[in-house]
Design an enzyme around this catalytic site. Structure first.
Site, mmCIF file in Angstrom:
data_model
loop_
_atom_site.group_PDB
_atom_site.id
_atom_site.type_symbol
_atom_site.label_atom_id
_atom_site.label_comp_id
_atom_site.label_asym_id
_atom_site.label_seq_id
_atom_site.Cartn_x
_atom_site.Cartn_y
_atom_site.Cartn_z
ATOM 1 N N ASP A 65 -5.549 3.247 -5.338
ATOM 2 C CA ASP A 65 -5.213 2.833 -6.709
ATOM 3 C C ASP A 65 -3.729 2.465 -6.756
ATOM 4 O O ASP A 65 -2.934 3.104 -7.423
ATOM 5 C CB ASP A 65 -5.537 3.990 -7.673
ATOM 6 N N ASN A 111 -5.240 -1.226 8.394
ATOM 7 C CA ASN A 111 -4.692 -2.083 7.331
ATOM 8 C C ASN A 111 -3.258 -2.454 7.651
ATOM 9 O O ASN A 111 -2.518 -1.688 8.246
ATOM 10 C CB ASN A 111 -4.811 -1.396 5.960
ATOM 11 N N PHE A 115 2.477 -3.114 1.420
ATOM 12 C CA PHE A 115 2.897 -2.763 0.050
ATOM 13 C C PHE A 115 2.642 -3.890 -0.947
ATOM 14 O O PHE A 115 3.508 -4.236 -1.759
ATOM 15 C CB PHE A 115 4.388 -2.400 -0.011
ATOM 16 N N SER A 174 4.951 4.008 5.906
ATOM 17 C CA SER A 174 4.038 2.880 6.105
ATOM 18 C C SER A 174 4.497 2.102 7.324
ATOM 19 O O SER A 174 5.694 1.787 7.445
ATOM 20 C CB SER A 174 4.049 1.963 4.886
ATOM 21 N N ASN A 176 3.769 -0.907 7.852
ATOM 22 C CA ASN A 176 3.613 -2.333 7.568
ATOM 23 C C ASN A 176 4.790 -2.980 6.846
ATOM 24 O O ASN A 176 4.728 -4.143 6.492
ATOM 25 C CB ASN A 176 2.327 -2.549 6.765
ATOM 26 N N THR A 177 5.850 -2.224 6.600
ATOM 27 C CA THR A 177 7.085 -2.802 6.078
ATOM 28 C C THR A 177 8.122 -2.636 7.188
ATOM 29 O O THR A 177 8.474 -1.498 7.521
ATOM 30 C CB THR A 177 7.529 -2.080 4.786
ATOM 31 N N LYS A 216 6.325 11.751 2.412
ATOM 32 C CA LYS A 216 5.142 11.432 3.238
ATOM 33 C C LYS A 216 5.580 10.866 4.576
ATOM 34 O O LYS A 216 6.304 9.866 4.630
ATOM 35 C CB LYS A 216 4.254 10.431 2.493
ATOM 36 N N ASN A 245 0.620 9.657 7.092
ATOM 37 C CA ASN A 245 0.228 8.268 6.842
ATOM 38 C C ASN A 245 -0.654 7.783 8.016
ATOM 39 O O ASN A 245 -1.067 8.588 8.849
ATOM 40 C CB ASN A 245 1.498 7.417 6.693
#
Ligand SMILES: Cc1cc2nc3c(=O)[nH]c(=O)nc-3n(C[C@H](O)[C@H](O)[C@H](O)COP(=O)(O)O)c2cc1C
Length: 363
Positions: A65, A111, A115, A174, A176-177, A216, A245
């Protein structure tokens, strides 16, 4: 009934590519076609962690979400708490599609969303419209990809959502950044925590309430990296750690065709790694600091094992991709059954009973 509907829902969504399926599931939840599943509270599952009373230990992990569209619908599915975000100050589109992949045989997901989110303002408006309603809603905050000052983006998140968040998660893990995980290095982490927790202290005075802040972390840290994070977590007035994560590892996957996709791996193959890191963190920080265990949970046994490995609370995301929207209530009910079976009078009695087992595990 909810079990049959839940598996029908997940089978139907599998006909679509993962990102379309995700969007459809959010729309279904918003429209109310997925029936809520209000569970009677089992007092043995209730705990106060970081000053918050959690009705049960299972939460929805960040990333489902992202834009705070369905927090109340998720709580109505049986989750004891939900976490919106990751939210960045400005909206951003994320990486090119396709960027979510199912590894069905492995019950896993890769994935590289990067972000994608509608930014602070849109989520702030949604959360404002539910202000005052009961239910634990954590706000997971991050930095824009093009941020000149990343720390300032996290501080913005604290200030913007202070009145609306039950807790904050500072997400520096994350994959992915580009460069984001570098914030886990000791000096950068110290500066980030210093700034974020100073902002929290100022807002606490203004609002007359201290909102807990969790950090996290990634599961791909070296032993020295984990030592540094534990030391910084204890040196600052941080309220807890979320472990973990997604991973960059592709160890042990059956589905070789997807293993080469770039991004973070989650789901069943992450369970052992993230649980070992969790136990290692419990050993480092001692008994007092709250830990939230995430990674590969798809059953009540998995959830209980995270707690035995050192978690106060747990979260899941990928398990729901395969188990459907009824998974939360199934897990929460089965946790009560595990307590009956084991003659345990409160879930917290399970905590830390298998830290040694997990820290000794060779992966
Ligand atoms: C599609 C997808 C998107 C995610 N997005 C975020 C995110 O925005 N912020 C975050 O902190 N974690 C994000 N995560 C990580 C999850 O919150 C969780 O830490 C991880 O998936 C491990 O739990 P699981 O195995 O139960 O999925 C994402 C995970 C998935 C699968």
């Amino acid at each position: 009934m909810i079990g049959a509907l839940s598996s029908l829902a997940s089978r139907t969504l599998f006909a679509f590519d993962p990102e379309t399926a995700h969007g459809l599931s959010i729309r279904a939840l918003k429209s109310g076609v997925i029936p809520p599943c209000r569970l009677p509270e089992d007092p043995r599952l209730v705990q106060t962690v970081a000053g918050i009373r959690f009705p049960n230990p299972l939460g929805l992990a960040a990333g489902y979400d992202k834009n705070a569209e369905v927090p109340d619908a998720m709580l109505a599915l049986g989750f004891g708490f939900t976490e919106v975000g990751t939210l960045t100050p400005k909206p951003q589109t994320g990486n090119d599609k396709p960027r979510i992949f199912r590894l069905v045989e492995d019950r896993a997901v890769i994935n590289r969303l990067g972000f994608n989110n509608e930014g602070h303002a849109a989520a702030f408006n949604r959360l404002s419209s539910r202000a005052g309603r009961p239910g634990i809603v954590g706000v997971n905050i991050g930095a824009n990809k093009d941020a000149v000052d990343r720390v300032a983006d996290y501080v913005d998140g604290i200030r913007r959502f202070y009145a609306l968040a039950t807790y904050f998660t500072v997400n520096i893990s994350s994959p992915n950044t580009p460069g984001l995980r570098d914030l886990q290095a000791r000096e950068s982490l110290s500066a980030l925590l210093g700034a974020v927790l100073a902002a929290r202290a100022e807002e606490a005075v203004r609002h007359g309430r201290s909102v807990p802040v969790f950090l996290k972390i990634a599961p791909d840290l070296t032993e020295e990296g984990l030592d540094d994070i534990a030391a910084e977590a204890l040196a600052h007035p941080l309220d807890g750690l979320i472990v973990s994560n997604t991973t960059l590892s592709r160890e042990g996957l059956k589905d070789k065709s997807m293993a080469n996709q770039a991004g973070g791996l989650s789901g069943a193959p992450l369970f052992a790694l993230s649980t070992r890191v969790l136990a290692g963190m419990r050993r480092r920080v001692g008994p007092a600091l709250p830990l939230i265990g995430v990674g590969g949970i798809s059953s009540a046994e998995d959830a209980a094992e995270k707690i035995r490995a050192g978690a106060d609370l747990v979260q899941l995301y990928s398990g729901m991709v395969y188990g459907g929207p009824g998974l939360a209530s199934t897990i929460v009910k089965s946790l009560s059954t595990i307590l009956d079976r084991d003659g345990v009078s409160a879930i917290r009695e399970l905590r830390d009973t298998r830290v040694d087992h997990w820290t000794a595990m060779k992966l």
